[in-house]
Design a protein around this motif. Structure first.
Motif, mmCIF file in Angstrom:
data_model
loop_
_atom_site.group_PDB
_atom_site.id
_atom_site.type_symbol
_atom_site.label_atom_id
_atom_site.label_comp_id
_atom_site.label_asym_id
_atom_site.label_seq_id
_atom_site.Cartn_x
_atom_site.Cartn_y
_atom_site.Cartn_z
ATOM 1 N N TRP A 145 0.735 -1.283 -0.019
ATOM 2 C CA TRP A 145 -0.070 0.091 0.088
ATOM 3 C C TRP A 145 0.760 1.225 0.059
ATOM 4 O O TRP A 145 1.489 1.377 1.071
ATOM 5 N N GLU A 146 0.903 2.000 -0.957
ATOM 6 C CA GLU A 146 1.714 3.220 -1.316
ATOM 7 C C GLU A 146 0.930 4.341 -0.358
ATOM 8 O O GLU A 146 -0.129 4.665 -0.661
ATOM 9 N N TYR A 162 -6.942 2.416 -2.082
ATOM 10 C CA TYR A 162 -7.226 1.829 -0.718
ATOM 11 C C TYR A 162 -7.177 2.814 0.317
ATOM 12 O O TYR A 162 -6.372 3.740 0.209
ATOM 13 N N PRO A 163 -8.255 2.968 1.033
ATOM 14 C CA PRO A 163 -9.688 2.143 0.765
ATOM 15 C C PRO A 163 -10.248 2.519 -0.486
ATOM 16 O O PRO A 163 -10.194 3.375 -1.036
ATOM 17 N N ARG A 164 -11.346 1.585 -0.550
ATOM 18 C CA ARG A 164 -12.155 1.770 -1.938
ATOM 19 C C ARG A 164 -12.831 3.153 -2.030
ATOM 20 O O ARG A 164 -13.636 3.372 -1.160
ATOM 21 N N ARG A 165 -12.633 3.760 -3.144
ATOM 22 C CA ARG A 165 -13.438 4.987 -3.501
ATOM 23 C C ARG A 165 -13.229 5.123 -4.964
ATOM 24 O O ARG A 165 -12.591 4.614 -5.679
ATOM 25 N N ARG A 166 -13.778 6.330 -5.332
ATOM 26 C CA ARG A 166 -13.641 6.949 -6.732
ATOM 27 C C ARG A 166 -12.012 7.209 -7.140
ATOM 28 O O ARG A 166 -11.350 7.974 -6.266
ATOM 29 N N SER A 167 -11.833 7.087 -8.193
ATOM 30 C CA SER A 167 -10.370 7.140 -8.468
ATOM 31 C C SER A 167 -10.187 8.655 -8.521
ATOM 32 O O SER A 167 -9.046 9.043 -8.524
ATOM 33 N N THR A 188 -5.632 -13.157 2.856
ATOM 34 C CA THR A 188 -5.962 -11.801 2.958
ATOM 35 C C THR A 188 -4.971 -10.758 3.545
ATOM 36 O O THR A 188 -4.551 -11.062 4.461
ATOM 37 N N LEU A 189 -4.981 -9.337 3.301
ATOM 38 C CA LEU A 189 -4.364 -8.334 3.934
ATOM 39 C C LEU A 189 -5.106 -7.365 3.780
ATOM 40 O O LEU A 189 -5.645 -6.877 2.922
ATOM 41 N N GLY A 190 -5.072 -6.530 4.906
ATOM 42 C CA GLY A 190 -5.732 -5.407 5.196
ATOM 43 C C GLY A 190 -5.077 -4.402 6.044
ATOM 44 O O GLY A 190 -4.219 -4.940 6.615
ATOM 45 N N PHE A 191 -5.462 -3.276 6.500
ATOM 46 C CA PHE A 191 -4.922 -2.350 7.233
ATOM 47 C C PHE A 191 -5.835 -1.775 8.070
ATOM 48 O O PHE A 191 -7.188 -1.382 7.760
ATOM 49 N N ALA A 201 -7.542 -5.566 1.682
ATOM 50 C CA ALA A 201 -6.887 -4.686 0.285
ATOM 51 C C ALA A 201 -6.406 -5.978 -0.691
ATOM 52 O O ALA A 201 -6.515 -5.537 -1.745
ATOM 53 N N PHE A 202 -6.055 -6.891 -0.149
ATOM 54 C CA PHE A 202 -5.730 -7.906 -1.163
ATOM 55 C C PHE A 202 -6.195 -9.419 -0.631
ATOM 56 O O PHE A 202 -6.451 -9.526 0.439
ATOM 57 N N TRP A 203 -6.648 -10.125 -1.725
ATOM 58 C CA TRP A 203 -6.921 -11.628 -1.494
ATOM 59 C C TRP A 203 -5.974 -12.380 -2.407
ATOM 60 O O TRP A 203 -5.096 -12.054 -3.126
ATOM 61 N N GLY A 204 -6.254 -13.623 -1.893
ATOM 62 C CA GLY A 204 -5.390 -14.845 -2.610
ATOM 63 C C GLY A 204 -3.743 -14.734 -2.404
ATOM 64 O O GLY A 204 -3.029 -15.254 -3.323
#
Length: 348
Positions: A145-146, A162-167, A188-191, A201-204
């Motif tokens: 996560w930058e 991240y977090p999810r929102r409009r670009s 999974t990874l989150g913050f 933030a990430f799956w798999g």
């Protein structure tokens, strides 16, 4: 048991708001509107006492780091030396291949510069590259996560905000402290920022492969501290741990500094000693993982017989009264002493 205890706690704390099982978040945080519901397993882990500072998982690796990173004597703080046209990384000393794990990363925003990335990596992630880049997340072996742009990186490609929102939204300013939440079983990874869980933030992520906390930086002189907070096996949290979490939220715990406040309010409930120790994470309560105490049968017995005690004030039922008092004494003194005291009171 859990529901009944929570009802008792609410009665003892009339006037308080309905407790939330999620850790309290800062009401002034810009991350609050984009936060998601925190998983119960994570909420229990964050409520439990943190791992001791000497835990080896709180150290950066002295072997797996760019030569431009040096370490403090205890290994918890990484210092990047000034170096032009270089991106440098470092990862934790201990990786995890199973369970839920939370690390705290402290990194002053004034010392980040561009391409300040926090995440996790395998052993095969490169730790130095020429030029300026998102090194953690720059290959298939890392996920990052930058912090400046709020962008997610994996396999040398951006994968969204991240977090999810409009670009087109303005990046949110990430404060000094960020919690890295790895669920190695779920992959999974989150913050967590300002007490707000920002979602997955990430799956798999790969199963069975050790994953390490990792950072990369281009800023000379930056100091990055690591601390392992807590962990938990994949099993769902026990009813006892959820009950304790609910009660502690009801009494208003907001931080480690508020623990004395929690103790005072728990004392007002006039609970049996075993339950008081349970709610306050007393040293007498030995835990299996985050918030899973051993000796639960004793706590359940104290609670069950405390209810008997409230129903046995009738002098015509002394045998029930003695039974309830004996269980209460076990919570106070332990089995052997309680048995002796109880026998002395029983009489012929």
């Amino acid at each position: 048991m859990g529901l009944a205890l929570c009802v008792c706690a609410r009665r003892a704390l009339r006037g308080a708001n309905t407790p939330s099982l999620a850790p309290p978040a800062s009401l002034a945080s810009p991350f609050l509107p984009v936060a998601v519901t925190m998983p119960l397993l994570l909420a229990v882990a964050l409520d439990a006492p943190p791992a001791p500072p000497g835990d080896p998982r709180s150290c950066w690796s002295s072997a797996h780091r760019s030569p431009n990173f040096s370490l403090s004597p205890e290994g918890r703080v990484a210092l990047r030396a000034p170096a032009e046209q270089s991106t440098d990384g470092i990862r934790g000393a201990v990786g995890e291949r199973g369970g839920l794990h939370v690390w705290q990363v402290d990194w002053d925003p004034a010392e980040r510069g561009s391409h300040a990335v926090i995440g996790v990596s395998t052993r095969r992630c490169p730790l130095r590259t020429s030029g300026y880049a998102a090194l953690v997340g720059g290959d298939a072996e890392s996920w990052g996560w930058e912090l400046g742009s709020n962008g997610l990186w994996h396999d040398d490609a951006p994968v969204g905000l991240y977090p999810r929102r409009r670009s087109g939204d303005v990046p949110l300013r990430v404060p000094s402290t960020v919690l890295v939440v790895l669920d190695a079983d779920a992959g999974t990874l989150g913050f967590v920022v300002d007490g707000c869980f920002l979602g997955t933030a990430f799956w798999g992520l790969p199963h069975g492969t050790p994953l390490f906390p990792a950072v990369s930086s281009v800023r000379g002189g930056c100091r990055i501290a690591l601390r392992y907070l807590n962990g938990s096996p994949r099993e769902p949290p026990s009813l006892v741990s959820l009950c304790r979490l609910c009660v502690r939220r009801a009494v208003g715990r907001a931080s480690e500094a508020a623990e004395d406040h929690v103790a005072r309010r728990v004392d007002r409930m006039e609970l049996p000693p075993a339950l008081r120790r349970l709610f306050l994470y007393s040293p007498h309560t030995v835990a299996d993982g985050a918030g899973a105490p051993r000796g639960t049968s004793t706590v359940q017995s104290v609670y069950r017989n405390a209810r008997v005690l409230t129903r046995t004030s009738d002098p015509s039922r002394p045998h029930l009264r003695r039974r309830a008092e004996a269980v209460h004494l076990r919570g106070c003194h332990g089995d052997a002493e309680a048995t002796a005291v109880s026998d002395s009171r029983s009489g012929p």
